[in-house]
Design a protein around this motif. Structure first.
Motif, mmCIF file in Angstrom:
data_model
loop_
_atom_site.group_PDB
_atom_site.id
_atom_site.type_symbol
_atom_site.label_atom_id
_atom_site.label_comp_id
_atom_site.label_asym_id
_atom_site.label_seq_id
_atom_site.Cartn_x
_atom_site.Cartn_y
_atom_site.Cartn_z
ATOM 1 N N TYR A 186 35.367 42.476 39.447
ATOM 2 C CA TYR A 186 36.254 41.335 39.696
ATOM 3 C C TYR A 186 37.607 41.862 40.151
ATOM 4 N N VAL A 187 38.245 41.145 41.044
ATOM 5 C CA VAL A 187 39.453 41.651 41.674
ATOM 6 C C VAL A 187 40.481 40.544 41.876
ATOM 7 N N SER A 188 41.741 40.935 41.814
ATOM 8 C CA SER A 188 42.838 40.064 42.246
ATOM 9 C C SER A 188 43.844 40.933 42.994
ATOM 10 N N ILE A 189 44.556 40.315 43.921
ATOM 11 C CA ILE A 189 45.542 41.033 44.735
ATOM 12 C C ILE A 189 46.899 40.375 44.561
ATOM 13 N N ASP A 190 47.900 41.165 44.212
ATOM 14 C CA ASP A 190 49.256 40.652 44.017
ATOM 15 C C ASP A 190 50.199 41.256 45.045
ATOM 16 N N PRO A 191 50.872 40.411 45.822
ATOM 17 C CA PRO A 191 51.886 40.945 46.749
ATOM 18 C C PRO A 191 53.156 41.317 45.999
ATOM 19 N N LEU A 192 53.801 42.389 46.444
ATOM 20 C CA LEU A 192 55.093 42.760 45.885
ATOM 21 C C LEU A 192 56.178 41.921 46.549
ATOM 22 N N THR A 193 57.037 41.331 45.741
ATOM 23 C CA THR A 193 58.166 40.581 46.291
ATOM 24 C C THR A 193 59.419 41.448 46.380
ATOM 25 N N ASP A 194 59.437 42.552 45.641
ATOM 26 C CA ASP A 194 60.543 43.502 45.729
ATOM 27 C C ASP A 194 60.103 44.786 45.043
ATOM 28 N N GLN A 251 38.491 37.448 46.841
ATOM 29 C CA GLN A 251 37.084 37.535 46.464
ATOM 30 C C GLN A 251 36.211 37.778 47.699
ATOM 31 N N GLU A 252 36.715 37.391 48.858
ATOM 32 C CA GLU A 252 35.996 37.637 50.100
ATOM 33 C C GLU A 252 36.472 38.922 50.770
ATOM 34 N N LYS A 253 37.793 39.014 50.971
ATOM 35 C CA LYS A 253 38.372 40.193 51.597
ATOM 36 C C LYS A 253 39.687 40.532 50.897
ATOM 37 N N MET A 254 39.932 41.821 50.731
ATOM 38 C CA MET A 254 41.087 42.287 49.983
ATOM 39 C C MET A 254 42.045 43.004 50.921
ATOM 40 N N LEU A 255 43.256 42.485 51.043
ATOM 41 C CA LEU A 255 44.278 43.093 51.887
ATOM 42 C C LEU A 255 45.161 43.989 51.021
ATOM 43 N N LEU A 256 45.041 45.298 51.223
ATOM 44 C CA LEU A 256 45.877 46.266 50.517
ATOM 45 C C LEU A 256 46.901 46.823 51.484
ATOM 46 N N LYS A 257 48.167 46.789 51.087
ATOM 47 C CA LYS A 257 49.252 47.298 51.926
ATOM 48 C C LYS A 257 50.115 48.243 51.112
ATOM 49 N N GLY A 258 50.559 49.321 51.758
ATOM 50 C CA GLY A 258 51.474 50.231 51.111
ATOM 51 C C GLY A 258 52.911 49.789 51.289
ATOM 52 N N ALA A 259 53.849 50.693 50.961
ATOM 53 C CA ALA A 259 55.282 50.417 50.979
ATOM 54 C C ALA A 259 55.562 49.217 50.065
ATOM 55 N N MET A 260 56.357 48.247 50.526
ATOM 56 C CA MET A 260 56.520 47.033 49.726
ATOM 57 C C MET A 260 55.335 46.128 50.086
ATOM 58 N N LEU A 277 54.557 55.817 43.275
ATOM 59 C CA LEU A 277 55.385 56.259 44.395
ATOM 60 C C LEU A 277 54.541 56.626 45.605
ATOM 61 N N GLY A 278 53.313 57.100 45.367
ATOM 62 C CA GLY A 278 52.435 57.408 46.485
ATOM 63 C C GLY A 278 52.144 56.189 47.334
ATOM 64 N N ALA A 279 52.106 55.008 46.709
ATOM 65 C CA ALA A 279 51.901 53.762 47.450
ATOM 66 C C ALA A 279 53.161 53.359 48.196
ATOM 67 N N LEU A 280 54.315 53.539 47.555
ATOM 68 C CA LEU A 280 55.575 53.180 48.198
ATOM 69 C C LEU A 280 55.828 54.037 49.431
ATOM 70 N N ASN A 281 55.328 55.267 49.434
ATOM 71 C CA ASN A 281 55.570 56.180 50.540
ATOM 72 C C ASN A 281 54.627 55.970 51.721
ATOM 73 N N ASN A 282 53.678 55.051 51.601
ATOM 74 C CA ASN A 282 52.686 54.863 52.673
ATOM 75 C C ASN A 282 52.870 53.496 53.321
ATOM 76 N N PRO A 283 53.226 53.434 54.607
ATOM 77 C CA PRO A 283 53.425 52.136 55.258
ATOM 78 C C PRO A 283 52.131 51.489 55.734
ATOM 79 N N LEU A 284 51.008 52.195 55.625
ATOM 80 C CA LEU A 284 49.752 51.687 56.168
ATOM 81 C C LEU A 284 48.993 50.860 55.131
ATOM 82 N N GLY A 285 47.841 50.356 55.515
ATOM 83 C CA GLY A 285 47.042 49.531 54.621
ATOM 84 C C GLY A 285 45.607 49.465 55.092
ATOM 85 N N THR A 286 44.847 48.579 54.461
ATOM 86 C CA THR A 286 43.444 48.417 54.799
ATOM 87 C C THR A 286 42.987 47.038 54.359
#
Length: 607
Positions: free
Chosen positions: A47-55, A408-417, A571-580
């Motif tokens: 089971y998965v949930s995705i939370d966007p960073l607001t800051d 639940q269908e597709k998960m958008l993962l983004k680095g940096a903020m 910090l490894g996530a904050l340093n990566n501007p890419l995603g999947t």
């Protein structure tokens, strides 16, 4: 075993295959001959949930994002940064202190007013670069035709790279000195400087040849390094979302002009020819070499007034006084001709002030004053980009449908903020007894994998110039530490993507197309199932982020959700501007074979 099978039949667990699998890692039981037992493989729900960073807290970073780029399904990103400046305590310019210059010295006529004046000022920010040379032949891996062999001949001139490095010629140029004679037959390459270096520049996205306006401004906002709200007993924290330039805390403009990036080694020749070496003109020889960097001139008058003229005064007495005197600068990209986004190295960043000053020259005849002169000398003062450093990150939404689809269908993962995923294994809530049922069975976990498939819709027209996160990081949310499989993985390398390759999370390609990310979490699953009593390992949720380096698991603070919850963010996530974009646990029918899953390969010991 009956409960285990019943759970499968009820649909809580899905049967994948029942087959022998000789390639597994046995955890915990080494003395049992498993050849007499059946090895099976099952799938378990995830089971998965995705939370966007607001800051996100973005101060004290050594690597900062900089630029403007449309990253497709990730949306548009913009970044600039603010930094304090640091100077040595009681900075002195020239030979003598300002106090000595003003007082003079009746016993030493050389103590004069040195009249220091700024001639040039440069802001220098190095690019991230790669100098890995696995075979130590003098050619870095990026340009070596065979990075594993020192016998390689990268320029094809008949001389090995190692032989050219040792002989002082260029292993990347058949004709090092440019005289028209190839190195293998040239008997004189003396004009080539063997100290010349080439660099592989890392972490630049977009059009490297784009032009843009680089703007550097003084800020007049004071940044406390200690938190006044906590009686100055803890460090202040600064988040990305607040942009002090945009809030109007601006003062002098130090640079505002178009530039284009230069990725060559920065070289400075000697300024004077040595008269004792009549056969060599030193002004044609390199004295100083710097790695490739952004290097732009700043307003000399500002540094004359704010720094050089303050020699001996309170603003330069110590660094605290100095940061109150010159509070900081903001560096930003404006009006780029094309998308361009960089990661910059602030560890080596600096402002270099070149200045002239007067010196008394007695010509070596102390008793004869008739030939004495006042000459001009040169020197430099280095100001580091230290103290509080804040990376200002801005996200603009993508028009891609993946940005709004259900996780639940597709998960958008983004680095940096970007975004942080929460992964729950086996059960969605505390009332489900799947894990408890498994604990009652007599099974041996041979291997456990959680597999994330890349959404094929984002790779349907894939090219080698397209960018996607090359690695994910899976970790424990309760303490923000890696899984036990991370610590038991012995693989190490100077290359980030070659660390922890058994535990992995590295992007796998199929026919040259991004395919999936696979984590081996055998130890974690074995601990969940086999632990009991006071040593029971709780099935707590896991965090999932993109990362630039799986070894960079130190965290910073971030804000997620509409309720502004504060969490820890690697910090490894904050340093990566890419995603999947990943296929979720309940995808559309055409992607059911790629649904998010936990796969367990086990041996049934109950027979």
């Amino acid at each position: 075993m009956e409960i285990f099978q019943k759970t499968f039949r009820l649909g809580i667990l899905a049967v994948l295959i029942s087959a022998c699998n000789p390639e597994f890692n046995t955890v915990g039981v080494d003395l049992i001959d498993t050849d007499q037992f059946n090895t099976e493989s099952r799938e378990f729900p995830v089971y998965v949930s995705i939370d966007p960073l607001t800051d996100v807290q973005s101060d004290q970073l050594t690597t900062v994002h900089f630029g403007m780029h449309d990253f497709g399904f990730l949306g548009r990103r913009e970044a600039n940064f603010t930094t304090q400046l640091s100077i040595t305590n009681n900075a002195r310019f020239g030979t003598y202190t300002q106090e000595a210059e003003e007082a003079g010295d009746s016993t030493n006529i050389k103590v004069i007013n040195e009249n220091e004046r700024v001639t040039a000022v440069y802001l220098e920010i190095p690019f991230l670069n790669n100098q890995l040379d696995d075979d130590n032949d003098g050619v870095i891996n990026a340009f070596d035709v065979d990075p594993a062999s020192s016998d390689s001949d990268s320029d094809g001139d008949g001389l090995t790279d190692l032989a050219e490095t040792q002989g002082g010629t260029n292993p990347l140029d058949r004709d090092s000195d440019g005289d028209g004679i190839n190195d293998d037959v040239d008997t004189d390459n003396a004009t080539y400087e063997a100290a010349n270096k080439v660099y592989e520049i890392d972490s630049i996205f977009g059009n490297r040849e784009a032009t843009f306006n680089l703007k550097v401004t003084e800020l007049n906002y004071f940044f406390n390094t200690l938190d006044p709200n906590n009686n100055f007993e803890s460090a202040s924290t600064y988040f990305s979302g607040r942009d002090f330039y945009e809030e109007g805390f601006t003062a002098a403009t130090l640079h505002d002009a178009p530039i284009q990036l230069n990725f060559e080694e920065v070289r400075f020749n000697f300024t004077e020819d040595d008269p004792e070496t009549t056969d060599i003109d030193e002004t044609t020889r390199v004295e100083t070499r710097l790695s490739p960097r952004i290097r732009v001139p700043l307003d000399p008058s500002f540094f004359q007034e704010k720094i050089i003229d303050e020699e001996g005064n309170d603003p330069l007495a110590n660094n605290n006084n100095f940061t109150n005197h010159v509070k900081g600068i903001n560096v930003r990209m404006e009006s780029p001709s094309d998308d361009l986004y960089l990661l910059l190295n602030l560890v080596g960043a600096r402002i270099t002030i070149a200045y002239d000053y007067d010196v008394y020259n007695d010509q070596g005849t102390e008793d004869d004053l008739t030939d004495d002169t006042i000459d001009v000398a040169q020197n430099t003062q280095i100001i580091s980009l230290g103290g509080v450093r804040i990376n200002h990150l801005k996200n603009y939404p993508s028009n891609n449908s993946n940005a709004t689809v259900s996780p639940q269908e597709k998960m958008l993962l983004k680095g940096a903020m970007g975004t942080r995923g929460t992964i729950r294994l086996f059960d969605q809530d505390e009332t489900t007894q799947v894990l408890e049922d498994i604990r009652t069975t007599n099974i041996l976990i041979n291997e456990a994998n959680i597999i994330f498939y890349v959404d094929p819709t984002i790779t349907s027209n894939w090219s080698e110039n397209d960018r996607i996160a090359e690695r994910l990081y899976l970790y424990k949310l309760e303490d923000n530490m890696p899984l036990p499989d991370y610590f038991s993985d012995p693989t190490t390398s100077r290359v980030a993507l070659e660390n922890k390759t058994i535990h992995s999370g590295i992007l796998e390609y199929k026919d040259g197309i991004p395919f999936r990310y696979k984590f081996r979490i055998t130890q974690h699953i074995s601990d969940l199932i086999r632990s009991t009593g006071d040593d029971l390992v709780e099935n707590n949720p896991l965090g999932l982020v993109v990362t630039s380096d799986i070894n960079m698991f130190v965290t910073t603070k971030a804000i997620i959700g509409s309720e502004m919850e504060q969490v820890e963010y690697p910090l490894g996530a904050l340093n990566n501007p890419l995603g999947t974009v990943l296929i979720g646990p309940n995808p559309p029918e055409e992607f059911l074979d790629k649904r998010l899953k936990l796969e367990i390969i086990y041996t049934d010991l109950s027979n």
